[in-house]
Structure formats: C-alpha cells, structure tokens
Design an enzyme around this catalytic site. Structure first.
Site, PDB file in Angstrom:
ATOM      1  CB  ALA A   1      12.621  12.260 -20.642  1.00 19.42           C
TER       2      ALA A   1
ATOM      3  CB  THR B   1       1.984   5.949 -16.208  1.00 21.70           C
ATOM      4  OG1 THR B   1       3.405   6.021 -16.137  1.00 21.70           O
ATOM      5  CG2 THR B   1       1.582   4.721 -16.994  1.00 21.70           C
TER       6      THR B   1
ATOM      7  CG  ASP C   1       7.065  -0.698 -10.803  1.00 23.26           C
ATOM      8  OD1 ASP C   1       8.205  -1.187 -10.909  1.00 23.26           O
ATOM      9  OD2 ASP C   1       6.644  -0.202  -9.737  1.00 23.26           O
TER      10      ASP C   1
ATOM     11  CG  ASN D   1       3.064  -0.552  -8.903  1.00 25.43           C
ATOM     12  OD1 ASN D   1       1.968  -0.582  -8.347  1.00 25.43           O
ATOM     13  ND2 ASN D   1       4.049   0.222  -8.493  1.00 25.43           N
TER      14      ASN D   1
ATOM     15  CB  SER E   1      -0.989   6.996 -13.363  1.00 28.42           C
ATOM     16  OG  SER E   1       0.109   6.088 -13.366  1.00 28.42           O
TER      17      SER E   1
ATOM     18  CB  VAL F   1      -0.926   0.006   1.220  1.00 31.40           C
ATOM     19  CG1 VAL F   1      -1.656   1.336   1.330  1.00 31.40           C
ATOM     20  CG2 VAL F   1      -1.933  -1.129   1.125  1.00 31.40           C
TER      21      VAL F   1
END
Length: 298
Positions: free
Chosen positions: A220, A279, A249, A43, A288, A12
């Site tokens: 990026a 995401t 992930d 994830n 997301s 969590v």
C-alpha cells in the site's frame, strides 16, 4: 504494439477463504475451494496483455485436466500461447489461502514448470530475441532463467519471486530487477552486499552492486524506483483490499507493458501501482485484472 515475452510458470490455483491463517497442527473450516488460472508467469503475461502489450507466453502445462484451466484467461486476454508446451504429467498447482484481511499465503507444487529446462528455453531463442521486453520470475528452474540471458533479450525484467538462488549474472542482467522488501534483501545477499533491511538501503545496495535499475514494491506504500537518474518514491492509490493474490504479478506485467511501449521506469511504475491497486479490490489473480479501458484508481 510493444512486444513482451514472458518466460515462466503456468499454474492452476486452488483458492481457500479463511477467517484467519492456520496454525501448525490446527484444522480450520474454509470456504472457496474453486480452481482458477494462476502461476506468476501466466499472471504477468495476462496483466501485460490487458495493459496493452502484444504478449507471448513461453512455458509448460501438463497433460491433465487442469491444463485447459491454466490457459483460459490468457487466451481471453489475447496472449499468444503457441509456445506453451504440453508435457506428460501434472500442471503446476498453487494452494492459495486468503484471510479476512485480504492477506494470502501460497504453497506451490511446480508440476510441468519444473520441466522447463535450459534446452527447452533455447528452443524459444528466436521469440525471446525479437521481444522488446522479456519477463522472468522464480517459478521455473534457475538454470533456465539464466539460459534466457544467453538468448539475447533486448531488455530483461526479472521478478525474483519466489526467491531462489540465481547466478549473479542473472541479477546483473535485470533492467529493472523487481522485488519486494524480502526479495530485495535476498537478492542483495546473493550479490555479496551488506546486511541491511531498510528499503532505501536495500535499493541503494543493489544499485551499488551493479544492478542497472530496481523497482521495489511496498504494498500500500507504493514502490521505490531507482536507476541512473536517481531514486524516487511512487505512491499507490488507497483502496480497500479484498484479496492481494496476484497483485505483485499484476504490477510486474503492467510495468513490462509500459516499459516496452517506451515509458520511463518512473512513469511505468506509477501506472503499474494503479493497475495493481485495482486488482486487490476483487478476488482471485487473473480474474481480478482490469480489462482494457477500465478506470483505474487514482
């Protein structure tokens, strides 16, 4: 439908939003304070399912009130949770701090994830052996990750995150080994390779050390993909980052889904880069991730 098994962590996440990251001895006021599903294993399982794979999650949660939170979005994504054990004690917890630039720091308390022992893994041998792809990370004990290799996976994707000391045979069983720059250098060191830092040199060193294939994520800048056919650079779409939590992930789970479905590693990585770029435009990890059919950035 391609079958993916993820053996790993369920947590969590406690999310804190900060103007900047805290310094030692400092007190800052944060916003956020919400709890959401997380854990690198969970994830990746969620991302793989949303990317089109038939996914089974193998892991553990506690018997506390956090356990249902940890599995909520996995269930919504259609992940098979019949092999998630509920053990006495606390569910894993991650405290995630995100600054105004979208960069994050994460502190993890393993909880039930630490109780995923090699004996527990051995009980999952039938489902591991039947999968097209099995995915591992560094949030369960290293001995348990190694036990997965003994269960005979057809193809193993190892995401050495966070970096833990693992047996060389685990690294050499990966196809691909998925790492960022720091993780890649650490993996190369564990294999006795040279002390290099440039991404291309690290990837080349891992391949020379015997790793079948490597995918190095570069944020990026995209990713480097190396296999017996050569090394290629895979670009990432340009987006405005809001929260990078869970993006790595997301990349790994999407990559696993496409590899399991038969894509080449280069094609799978290109899809995973687009999936992950989507995401970072939104807050949270699993929350997301794009639903099936969502238009991904180019």
């Amino acid at each position: 439908m391609a079958r993916v098994v993820v053996v790993g962590s369920l947590n969590v996440d406690l999310h804190l939003l900060l103007r900047r990251h805290i310094l030692p001895g400092e007190t800052l006021i944060a916003s956020g304070g919400t709890f959401s599903p997380g854990g690198k294993g969970a994830n990746q399982a969620c991302a793989a399912a949303l990317a089109g794979a038939d996914v089974t999650m193998c892991g553990a949660v506690g018997d506390d009130s956090s356990a249902p939170v940890a599995t909520t979005l996995l269930a919504e994504a259609g992940v098979d949770l019949t092999h998630v054990r509920r053990l006495s004690g606390a569910t894993g917890l991650a405290v995630v701090s995100v600054d105004a630039e979208g960069e994050n720091t994460v502190v993890v308390v393993p909880g039930a994830n630490a109780a995923v022992t090699p004996g527990v893994v051995r009980g999952w041998e039938p489902v591991i052996g039947a999968a097209d792809v099995v995915v591992l990370q560094g949030e369960i004990p290293a001995t348990s990750d190694l036990e997965v290799v003994g269960c005979g996976p057809r193809r193993l994707i190892l995401n050495l995150a966070p970096v833990i000391d693992v047996a060389p045979q685990l690294l050499l069983a990966a196809d691909p080994l998925v790492v960022n720059e720091h993780e890649g250098a650490a993996a190369l060191s564990q294999l006795g390779g040279p002390d290099v830092t440039e991404p291309a040199d690290v990837v080349a060193g891992l391949r020379a050390a015997g790793v079948a294939s490597v995918v190095m994520t570069l944020g990026a800048a995209g990713a480097l993909v190396a296999w017996s056919g050569g090394t290629v650079s895979v670009p990432s779409p340009r987006v405005r980052p809001v929260d990078t939590v869970g993006a790595g992930d997301a990349f790994c789970g999407a990559l696993a889904a496409r590899v399991a479905d038969g894509d080449s590693l280069e094609v799978a990585a290109a899809f995973a880069a687009r999936f992950a770029a989507y995401t970072v435009q939104f807050e949270g990890a699993q929350a997301s991730y794009p639903a099936p059919g969502t238009a991904l950035p180019d």
